[in-house]
Design an enzyme around this catalytic site. Sequence first.
Site, PDB file in Angstrom:
ATOM      1  N   CYS A  61       0.231 -51.697   9.312  1.00  0.00           N
ATOM      2  CA  CYS A  61       1.196 -52.100   8.691  1.00  0.00           C
ATOM      3  C   CYS A  61       1.963 -50.799   9.412  1.00  0.00           C
ATOM      4  CB  CYS A  61       0.895 -51.551   7.435  1.00  0.00           C
ATOM      5  SG  CYS A  61       1.045 -51.317   6.107  1.00  0.00           S
ATOM      6  N   LEU A 107      -0.370 -56.540   8.309  1.00  0.00           N
ATOM      7  CA  LEU A 107      -1.250 -57.080   9.152  1.00  0.00           C
ATOM      8  C   LEU A 107      -2.453 -56.935   8.040  1.00  0.00           C
ATOM      9  CD1 LEU A 107      -2.216 -57.390  11.484  1.00  0.00           C
ATOM     10  CD2 LEU A 107      -3.474 -55.330  12.192  1.00  0.00           C
ATOM     11  N   ASN A 167       0.422 -47.197   4.930  1.00  0.00           N
ATOM     12  CA  ASN A 167      -0.442 -47.734   5.950  1.00  0.00           C
ATOM     13  C   ASN A 167      -1.181 -46.816   6.198  1.00  0.00           C
ATOM     14  OD1 ASN A 167      -0.865 -48.340   8.969  1.00  0.00           O
ATOM     15  ND2 ASN A 167       1.541 -47.225   9.429  1.00  0.00           N
ATOM     16  N   GLY A 168      -2.479 -47.770   6.572  1.00  0.00           N
ATOM     17  CA  GLY A 168      -3.034 -47.386   6.770  1.00  0.00           C
ATOM     18  C   GLY A 168      -4.729 -47.512   5.879  1.00  0.00           C
ATOM     19  N   ARG A 194       2.671 -42.385  31.443  1.00  0.00           N
ATOM     20  CA  ARG A 194       1.570 -42.789  31.937  1.00  0.00           C
ATOM     21  C   ARG A 194       0.100 -43.216  31.366  1.00  0.00           C
ATOM     22  NH1 ARG A 194       1.327 -37.730  35.596  1.00  0.00           N
ATOM     23  NH2 ARG A 194       3.194 -36.686  36.917  1.00  0.00           N
TER      24      ARG A 194
END
Length: 556
Positions: free
Chosen positions: A2, A50, A75-76, A335
Amino acid sequence: MCGIWALFGSDECLSVQCLSAMKIAHRGPDAFRFENVNGFTNCCFGFHRLAVVDQLYGMQPIRVKKFPYLWLCYNGEIYNFKQLQKQFGFEYQTLVDGEVILHLYNRGGIEQTASMLDGVFAFILLDTANRKVFLARDTYGVRPLFKVLTDDGFLGVCSEAKGLINLKHSTSLCPKVEPFLPGHYEVLDLKPSGKVASVELVKFHSYKDEPLHATCDTVETLPSGMKSNIRILFENAVRKRLMAHRRIGCLLSGGLDSSLVAAVLLKLMKEININYPLQTFAIGMENSPDLLAARKVAAHIGSEHHEVIFNSEEGIQAIEEVIFSLETYDITTIRASIGMYLVSKYIRKKTDSVVIFSGEGSDELTQGYIYFHKAPSPEEAAEESERLLKELYLFDVLRADRTTAAHGLELRVPFLDHRFTSYYLSLPAELRIPKNGIEKYLLRQSFEDSNLLPKEILWRPKEAFSDGIASVKKSWFSILQDYIDQQVDDLLLEKAAEKYPFNPPKTKESYYYRQIFEKHYPGRSNWLPHYWMPRWVKATDPSARTLKHYKSATQE
């Protein structure tokens, strides 16, 4: 996964400031909340959700009746929240794994809280009763966290730097935004004015030390065999990460790391009767080595396999979006991010997989980079491995988080499990180096008799990611060089050090990336302390392709 955002002591109108919180909306597409702190009109939390666990009570900031003075934005994923509940007799009011942070803090303070969490996390904890603010981030920085703290005590905290750079503050035109260090917590005093003062910044865990939470792990004691211990701990790392109410998928390049993750993941999903097939995802240009190898692994393990094929135009078009998402101008990070960004975009649009497993961290931990063959001694190789792990949050972990979070996916990285990494790093240095010309020899050998993977995949040599996704005809590396050569004038490169004195670009490619970075994040070049480059070799480019030891599959 989140997005978290918080301000303390804002001089400006919060309704204007909260527009900055919308810069990280991609991290939580399911819901958004903006909440002021009672009694502190200039302090607030913002949260983008989320929903992965507890669909009903998972909104934040988390507050529970038992601790009305505590506010938590995190968040986690905390994988051991049920074991901690059992060990300490916690009474949870929700099914949210992060609720355990409130109970641990109430029981033993911030030091014990951070040390006992087995998982990945970045959190802001407010204790209004004791007028304290706490920030903390997991050992490897798998979950991101940035902060800005001005001299007069205005604090801003966010999952990504882009949510802080446009904040308004009366005494500072351009407040310094910086990443919060992994494996640390910070204690700040909250003043009646809502401003804060930093009290201390403490390192609570070093990756070489067995974590404090090992005492309540599902694997309590290990047998004596080194290779079986590696297998047991890795399997345990994958098992604990199965915690999800949303569909699980897995990135699969066909290299050793992602193939091991996918094979173990599918085996464990069957064991616990998860009733949907594992979706695996590979990306590459047509007939690239990664696509062919991933196809072989998927057929062997029996996953529902998806191939995402992109062309050079799509890759080039994505560069600016990728740099904006990453918040870096590091060459090899950009990259390698293009493929991961495009495959994440596909997963979000075309499938219902949300929780995505990946193989990040293995190269740093198990000495998988080609240049480890050139290490002067096992001890120096071990030191280099530890340095790479310490800087993961600036490079591979940053790439993996931002490219998946940009599309509202949640990343899980079992190779960076605290218990697994501390055990692997405790093994004698001479056992961890490349052997018989093969990197990650010990890891490969540990799974030799498991029948999890075909032998040619288990012993497949390391590919440079940007080459593994390239077509056989022309490498992605070459395609990029040809395009950028047309975009950057020789004269611009000659004067690069004048324009960009910090980390001056040495190639047209790095100049091109730097221009885009400065367009979005002017004057923030110090977010990257140095470019990622191989050691012990005379390298002017970070790609493995430029090293003598490297042979891609097409050259064999």
